[in-house]
Design a protein around this motif. Structure first.
Motif, mmCIF file in Angstrom:
data_model
loop_
_atom_site.group_PDB
_atom_site.id
_atom_site.type_symbol
_atom_site.label_atom_id
_atom_site.label_comp_id
_atom_site.label_asym_id
_atom_site.label_seq_id
_atom_site.Cartn_x
_atom_site.Cartn_y
_atom_site.Cartn_z
ATOM 1 N N PHE A 16 0.876 -1.170 0.000
ATOM 2 C CA PHE A 16 0.000 0.000 0.000
ATOM 3 C C PHE A 16 0.914 1.221 0.000
ATOM 4 O O PHE A 16 1.590 1.471 1.001
ATOM 5 N N TYR A 19 4.155 0.694 1.499
ATOM 6 C CA TYR A 19 4.170 -0.093 2.736
ATOM 7 C C TYR A 19 3.784 -1.538 2.424
ATOM 8 O O TYR A 19 2.718 -1.784 1.853
ATOM 9 N N ALA A 21 2.249 -4.692 3.293
ATOM 10 C CA ALA A 21 1.341 -5.232 4.324
ATOM 11 C C ALA A 21 1.485 -6.738 4.453
ATOM 12 O O ALA A 21 1.411 -7.290 5.554
ATOM 13 N N PRO A 40 -1.358 -10.686 15.362
ATOM 14 C CA PRO A 40 -1.885 -9.509 16.049
ATOM 15 C C PRO A 40 -2.502 -8.521 15.070
ATOM 16 O O PRO A 40 -2.408 -8.700 13.846
ATOM 17 N N SER A 41 -3.101 -7.498 15.603
ATOM 18 C CA SER A 41 -3.709 -6.458 14.777
ATOM 19 C C SER A 41 -2.673 -5.869 13.820
ATOM 20 O O SER A 41 -1.549 -5.581 14.226
ATOM 21 N N GLY A 42 -3.047 -5.761 12.563
ATOM 22 C CA GLY A 42 -2.147 -5.164 11.578
ATOM 23 C C GLY A 42 -1.190 -6.161 10.931
ATOM 24 O O GLY A 42 -0.375 -5.795 10.086
ATOM 25 N N ALA A 43 -1.320 -7.451 11.291
ATOM 26 C CA ALA A 43 -0.385 -8.458 10.748
ATOM 27 C C ALA A 43 -0.639 -8.732 9.267
ATOM 28 O O ALA A 43 0.229 -9.259 8.570
ATOM 29 N N GLY A 44 -1.847 -8.424 8.784
ATOM 30 C CA GLY A 44 -2.140 -8.633 7.362
ATOM 31 C C GLY A 44 -3.219 -9.677 7.100
ATOM 32 O O GLY A 44 -3.399 -10.119 5.956
ATOM 33 N N LYS A 45 -3.982 -10.022 8.123
ATOM 34 C CA LYS A 45 -4.979 -11.092 7.976
ATOM 35 C C LYS A 45 -6.109 -10.674 7.013
ATOM 36 O O LYS A 45 -6.431 -11.404 6.081
ATOM 37 N N THR A 46 -6.684 -9.498 7.269
ATOM 38 C CA THR A 46 -7.809 -9.065 6.426
ATOM 39 C C THR A 46 -7.347 -8.801 4.995
ATOM 40 O O THR A 46 -8.058 -9.141 4.033
ATOM 41 N N THR A 47 -6.173 -8.237 4.854
ATOM 42 C CA THR A 47 -5.628 -7.991 3.512
ATOM 43 C C THR A 47 -5.553 -9.316 2.745
ATOM 44 O O THR A 47 -5.929 -9.386 1.559
ATOM 45 N N GLU A 159 -12.108 -13.111 12.523
ATOM 46 C CA GLU A 159 -12.309 -12.807 13.954
ATOM 47 C C GLU A 159 -13.767 -13.042 14.379
ATOM 48 O O GLU A 159 -14.425 -12.124 14.890
HETATM 49 N N1 ATP Z 1 -6.324 0.197 2.060
HETATM 50 C C1 ATP Z 1 -5.209 0.327 2.786
HETATM 51 N N2 ATP Z 1 -4.345 1.348 2.575
HETATM 52 C C2 ATP Z 1 -3.206 1.456 3.293
HETATM 53 N N3 ATP Z 1 -2.800 0.579 4.235
HETATM 54 C C3 ATP Z 1 -3.613 -0.447 4.488
HETATM 55 C C4 ATP Z 1 -4.853 -0.638 3.785
HETATM 56 N N4 ATP Z 1 -5.429 -1.781 4.251
HETATM 57 C C5 ATP Z 1 -4.610 -2.263 5.200
HETATM 58 N N5 ATP Z 1 -3.515 -1.482 5.356
HETATM 59 C C6 ATP Z 1 -2.387 -1.702 6.278
HETATM 60 O O1 ATP Z 1 -1.891 -3.023 6.079
HETATM 61 C C7 ATP Z 1 -1.556 -3.625 7.321
HETATM 62 C C8 ATP Z 1 -2.323 -4.933 7.480
HETATM 63 O O2 ATP Z 1 -3.712 -4.633 7.664
HETATM 64 P P1 ATP Z 1 -4.820 -5.769 7.861
HETATM 65 O O3 ATP Z 1 -6.138 -5.074 7.972
HETATM 66 O O4 ATP Z 1 -4.663 -6.785 6.822
HETATM 67 O O5 ATP Z 1 -4.385 -6.363 9.266
HETATM 68 P P2 ATP Z 1 -5.140 -7.425 10.192
HETATM 69 O O6 ATP Z 1 -4.130 -8.464 10.529
HETATM 70 O O7 ATP Z 1 -6.391 -7.867 9.548
HETATM 71 O O8 ATP Z 1 -5.455 -6.558 11.478
HETATM 72 P P3 ATP Z 1 -6.793 -6.542 12.417
HETATM 73 O O9 ATP Z 1 -6.710 -7.777 13.271
HETATM 74 O O10 ATP Z 1 -6.608 -5.280 13.206
HETATM 75 O O11 ATP Z 1 -7.973 -6.502 11.509
HETATM 76 C C9 ATP Z 1 -1.871 -2.594 8.405
HETATM 77 O O12 ATP Z 1 -0.675 -1.907 8.743
HETATM 78 C C10 ATP Z 1 -2.852 -1.660 7.733
HETATM 79 O O13 ATP Z 1 -2.755 -0.361 8.251
#
Ligand code: ATP
Length: 284
Positions: A16, A19, A21, A40-47, A159
Motif C-alpha cells: 500500500f 508499505y 502489508a 496480532p492487529s495489523g499483521a495482514g490477515k484481512t488484507t 475474527e
Molecule cells: N487500504 C489500505 N491502505 C493502506 N494501508 C492499508 C490498507 N489496508 C490495510 N492497510 C495496512 O496493512 C496492514 C495490514 O492490515 P490488515 O487489515 O490486513 O491487518 P489485520 O491483521 O487484519 O489486522 P486486524 O486484526 O486489526 O484486523 C496494516 O498496517 C494496515 O494499516
C-alpha cells in the motif's frame, strides 16, 4: 489419498503506497480443514482474505480459490463461498427470519433451509424477533447462518468471536466444529490462541505480514518445547515439574522403582507462548 486444495497462495505480497502489508505468503488450504491464520492487529490477515476473495489485487505472486485464479474471481464466487467479517451486517429492523429470507432469495436457496439452520443453531425460537433485539452472541450466530445458507464448501471467518462473551464464543466454536464435520473448510483469522489451538487443524503464525510458522498446533507446541519439562504426579498426589536432565532421570527412575509415579506428562508450551517464541512478540 491426495487432499483437494481449496486455496493456494504462492508468494503473494501486497504493498500500500510503498508499505508492504503482506510479504511473500505461501500456503495451501485443504478440503475439510479449519485453517487458522493467526496474528496480532495489523499483521495482514484481512488484507490476505481480501486478496483471496478477489476484493483486492495482490502486488505480486499468484493465488487461487476453488481452482480459480484470484484475478478471474467475480461475484459468482459468493455463491460458492461464505464470508463473515465485522462488515457482515443485516437489516436491524427486519426479523431474524426476514433477514435470512432476503439473503436466501439472493442466493437462490430453498427457504426450507432457513428453518433447518435456525433449529440446528438454536435461533429458531427467536426467528420473529427484529435483529436489533438479539444479543451479541445471537447476532453472530445469525451472521454465520447467513454465510452458510447456500452450503458453501469454503467459509472465511474473520475474527468471528471477537467481542463475544465466553458462552457465546463457545456456541460459535460448536458451529465451526459441526460445519467441519459436514466437510466445510474454514479459513479462520483470530488472535485468540486458545481458540486456534482448540479448533484448527493447522495454523499459520503471521507476524508483520510474514508467515513465521505453519504447522499443526501440536507440532508447533512440540517444536517450541525447548525447555523439555515434565510434570510428574506421584501416588501421594504431589505434583513435581522437572526439567529434562540426568539428575531428573535418576529421580524419576527412583520413583518408578518405588512404584510412586501416578502419571508423567510433558509440559508443552501454549500456542500463545509458541507465538511469542516464533515471532518475538505478543499477540495483542
Ligand atoms: N487500504 C489500505 N491502505 C493502506 N494501508 C492499508 C490498507 N489496508 C490495510 N492497510 C495496512 O496493512 C496492514 C495490514 O492490515 P490488515 O487489515 O490486513 O491487518 P489485520 O491483521 O487484519 O489486522 P486486524 O486484526 O486489526 O484486523 C496494516 O498496517 C494496515 O494499516
Amino acid at each position: 489419498m491426495e487432499r483437494k486444495v481449496l486455496i493456494e497462495a504462492k508468494d503473494i505480497s501486497k504493498q500500500f503506497k510503498g508499505y508492504e502489508a503482506i510479504k511473500k505468503l505461501d500456503f495451501s488450504v485443504y478440503e475439510g480443514e479449519i485453517f487458522g491464520f493467526l496474528g496480532p492487529s495489523g499483521a495482514g490477515k484481512t488484507t490476505t482474505i481480501k486478496i483471496l476473495t478477489g476484493q483486492l489485487k495482490q502486488t505480486s505472486g499468484q493465488a487461487s480459490i476453488l481452482g480459480i485464479p484470484v484475478e478471474k474471481v467475480d461475484e459468482d464466487i459468493y455463491k460458492k463461498i461464505g464470508i463473515v467479517s465485522d462488515m457482515s451486517g443485516f437489516y436491524e429492523k427486519l426479523t431474524v427470519y426476514q433477514n435470512l429470507k432476503f439473503f436466501a432469495k439472493l442466493l437462490d436457496v430453498d427457504p426450507a433451509t432457513i428453518d433447518e439452520l435456525l433449529k440446528r443453531f438454536d435461533l429458531y425460537e427467536h426467528r420473529q424477533k427484529p435483529a436489533e433485539k438479539l444479543s451479541k452472541g445471537m447476532k453472530q450466530r445469525l451472521v454465520l447462518i447467513r454465510a452458510i445458507l447456500h452450503k458453501p464448501k469454503l467459509l472465511f471467518l474473520d475474527e468471528p468471536t471477537s467481542g463475544l462473551d465466553p458462552v457465546s464464543a463457545l456456541s460459535v466454536h460448536k458451529m465451526m466444529e459441526e460445519l467441519r464435520a459436514d466437510g466445510t473448510s474454514i479459513f479462520l483469522t483470530t488472535h485468540n490462541m486458545e481458540e486456534a489451538d482448540k479448533l484448527c487443524d493447522r495454523v499459520a503464525l503471521l507476524n508483520e505480514g510474514q508467515i513465521a510458522e505453519l504447522d499443526t498446533p501440536e507440532n508447533l507446541r512440540l517444536k517450541f518445547n525447548k525447555q523439555k519439562r515434565f510434570m510428574i504426579q506421584l501416588t501421594d498426589h504431589t505434583e513435581v515439574v522437572l526439567e529434562q536432565s540426568v539428575d531428573s532421570a535418576k529421580l524419576i527412575e527412583k520413583w518408578v522403582a518405588a512404584d510412586q509415579v501416578e502419571t508423567i506428562h510433558s509440559c508443552e508450551p501454549t500456542l500463545e507462548k509458541v507465538f511469542l517464541e516464533a515471532t518475538g512478540r505478543n499477540l495483542v
